[in-house]
Design a protein around this motif. Structure first.
Motif, PDB file in Angstrom:
ATOM      1  N   PHE A 128       0.923  -1.113   0.062  1.00 58.62           N
ATOM      2  CA  PHE A 128       0.378   0.188   0.357  1.00 58.62           C
ATOM      3  C   PHE A 128       1.003   1.334  -0.649  1.00 58.62           C
ATOM      4  O   PHE A 128       1.618   1.380   0.437  1.00 58.62           O
ATOM      5  N   MET A 129       0.746   2.668  -0.551  1.00 57.87           N
ATOM      6  CA  MET A 129       1.258   3.756  -0.737  1.00 57.87           C
ATOM      7  C   MET A 129       0.374   4.019  -0.596  1.00 57.87           C
ATOM      8  O   MET A 129      -0.820   4.329  -0.665  1.00 57.87           O
ATOM      9  N   THR A 130       0.478   5.307   0.808  1.00 58.63           N
ATOM     10  CA  THR A 130      -0.673   6.016   1.607  1.00 58.63           C
ATOM     11  C   THR A 130      -0.189   7.658   0.014  1.00 58.63           C
ATOM     12  O   THR A 130       1.575   7.476  -0.332  1.00 58.63           O
ATOM     13  N   LYS A 131      -0.827   8.494   0.686  1.00 57.45           N
ATOM     14  CA  LYS A 131      -0.063   9.857  -0.115  1.00 57.45           C
ATOM     15  C   LYS A 131       0.429  10.438   1.501  1.00 57.45           C
ATOM     16  O   LYS A 131       0.585   9.884   2.232  1.00 57.45           O
ATOM     17  N   PRO A 132       1.170  11.007   0.749  1.00 58.23           N
ATOM     18  CA  PRO A 132       2.324  11.142   1.156  1.00 58.23           C
ATOM     19  C   PRO A 132       1.970  11.893   2.713  1.00 58.23           C
ATOM     20  O   PRO A 132       1.673  12.831   3.305  1.00 58.23           O
ATOM     21  N   LEU A 137       0.105  -5.541   8.890  1.00 60.63           N
ATOM     22  CA  LEU A 137       0.374  -4.036   8.074  1.00 60.63           C
ATOM     23  C   LEU A 137       1.586  -3.944   8.407  1.00 60.63           C
ATOM     24  O   LEU A 137       2.252  -3.134   9.440  1.00 60.63           O
ATOM     25  N   VAL A 138       2.804  -3.788   7.506  1.00 62.73           N
ATOM     26  CA  VAL A 138       3.946  -3.426   8.122  1.00 62.73           C
ATOM     27  C   VAL A 138       4.637  -2.694   7.791  1.00 62.73           C
ATOM     28  O   VAL A 138       4.732  -2.704   6.575  1.00 62.73           O
ATOM     29  N   PRO A 139       4.878  -1.325   7.932  1.00 58.35           N
ATOM     30  CA  PRO A 139       5.792   0.458   6.936  1.00 58.35           C
ATOM     31  C   PRO A 139       6.942  -0.259   7.082  1.00 58.35           C
ATOM     32  O   PRO A 139       7.952  -0.885   7.505  1.00 58.35           O
ATOM     33  N   MET A 140       7.573  -0.212   5.537  1.00 58.08           N
ATOM     34  CA  MET A 140       8.762  -0.175   4.744  1.00 58.08           C
ATOM     35  C   MET A 140       9.346   0.751   6.098  1.00 58.08           C
ATOM     36  O   MET A 140       9.361   1.863   5.482  1.00 58.08           O
ATOM     37  N   HIS A 165      10.727   3.261   3.051  1.00 59.29           N
ATOM     38  CA  HIS A 165       9.550   4.368   2.503  1.00 59.29           C
ATOM     39  C   HIS A 165       8.651   4.987   3.483  1.00 59.29           C
ATOM     40  O   HIS A 165       8.295   4.282   3.665  1.00 59.29           O
ATOM     41  N   PRO A 166       9.056   6.171   3.893  1.00 57.56           N
ATOM     42  CA  PRO A 166       8.058   6.804   4.753  1.00 57.56           C
ATOM     43  C   PRO A 166       6.441   6.899   4.139  1.00 57.56           C
ATOM     44  O   PRO A 166       5.514   6.577   5.327  1.00 57.56           O
ATOM     45  N   ASP A 167       5.642   6.192   2.932  1.00 52.84           N
ATOM     46  CA  ASP A 167       4.739   5.892   2.504  1.00 52.84           C
ATOM     47  C   ASP A 167       4.269   4.732   2.472  1.00 52.84           C
ATOM     48  O   ASP A 167       3.405   4.894   1.396  1.00 52.84           O
ATOM     49  N   LYS A 168       4.887   3.157   2.675  1.00 54.04           N
ATOM     50  CA  LYS A 168       5.177   2.475   1.910  1.00 54.04           C
ATOM     51  C   LYS A 168       4.111   1.245   2.900  1.00 54.04           C
ATOM     52  O   LYS A 168       5.385   1.945   4.179  1.00 54.04           O
ATOM     53  N   ILE A 169       3.765   0.170   2.472  1.00 54.82           N
ATOM     54  CA  ILE A 169       3.044  -0.460   4.235  1.00 54.82           C
ATOM     55  C   ILE A 169       2.883  -1.920   3.405  1.00 54.82           C
ATOM     56  O   ILE A 169       2.504  -2.113   1.819  1.00 54.82           O
ATOM     57  N   LEU A 170       3.279  -2.790   3.894  1.00 52.80           N
ATOM     58  CA  LEU A 170       4.105  -4.302   3.202  1.00 52.80           C
ATOM     59  C   LEU A 170       2.693  -4.395   3.601  1.00 52.80           C
ATOM     60  O   LEU A 170       2.173  -4.450   4.757  1.00 52.80           O
TER      61      LEU A 170
END
Length: 103
Positions: free
Chosen positions: A8-12, A40-43, A46-51
């Protein structure tokens, strides 16, 4: 078994808000005996990416999971907080599950 893996890429700047919005969904999903895991794991790079990583006992179990109030609540915030989603679904009658313990 059905396994779902993706990003998942979040908005900035919206990663923390999305993870907070997903908390109830994760907690409720983990109570389902047909949900083997959901994360859901924050990558970190990359500050806006979630695995996303989740697994269910079957395709039917996952369909029931998608038809819950907590799933609908999370989908409702998606357009506000997410910019892009990439998901791979693996559905198989035969999946080798390895659970080794190192005592």
């Amino acid at each position: 078994m059905k396994c779902i893996v993706g990003f998942f890429m979040t908005k900035p700047g919206k990663r923390h808000a999305y993870l907070a919005a997903a908390q109830n969904h994760l907690e409720q999903s983990r109570l389902d005996p047909d949900c083997l895991y959901i994360e859901l794991v924050p990558m970190p790079e990359h500050p806006d990416k979630i695995l996303l990583a989740e697994a269910f006992t079957s395709e039917d179990a996952h369909r029931r999971h998608e038809d819950t109030d907590h799933m609908r609540e999370l989908w409702a915030v998606g357009p506000t907080l997410l910019s892009h989603v990439v998901i791979d679904n693996v559905i198989s009658a035969q999946v080798e599950h390895i659970d080794e313990r190192f005592d």
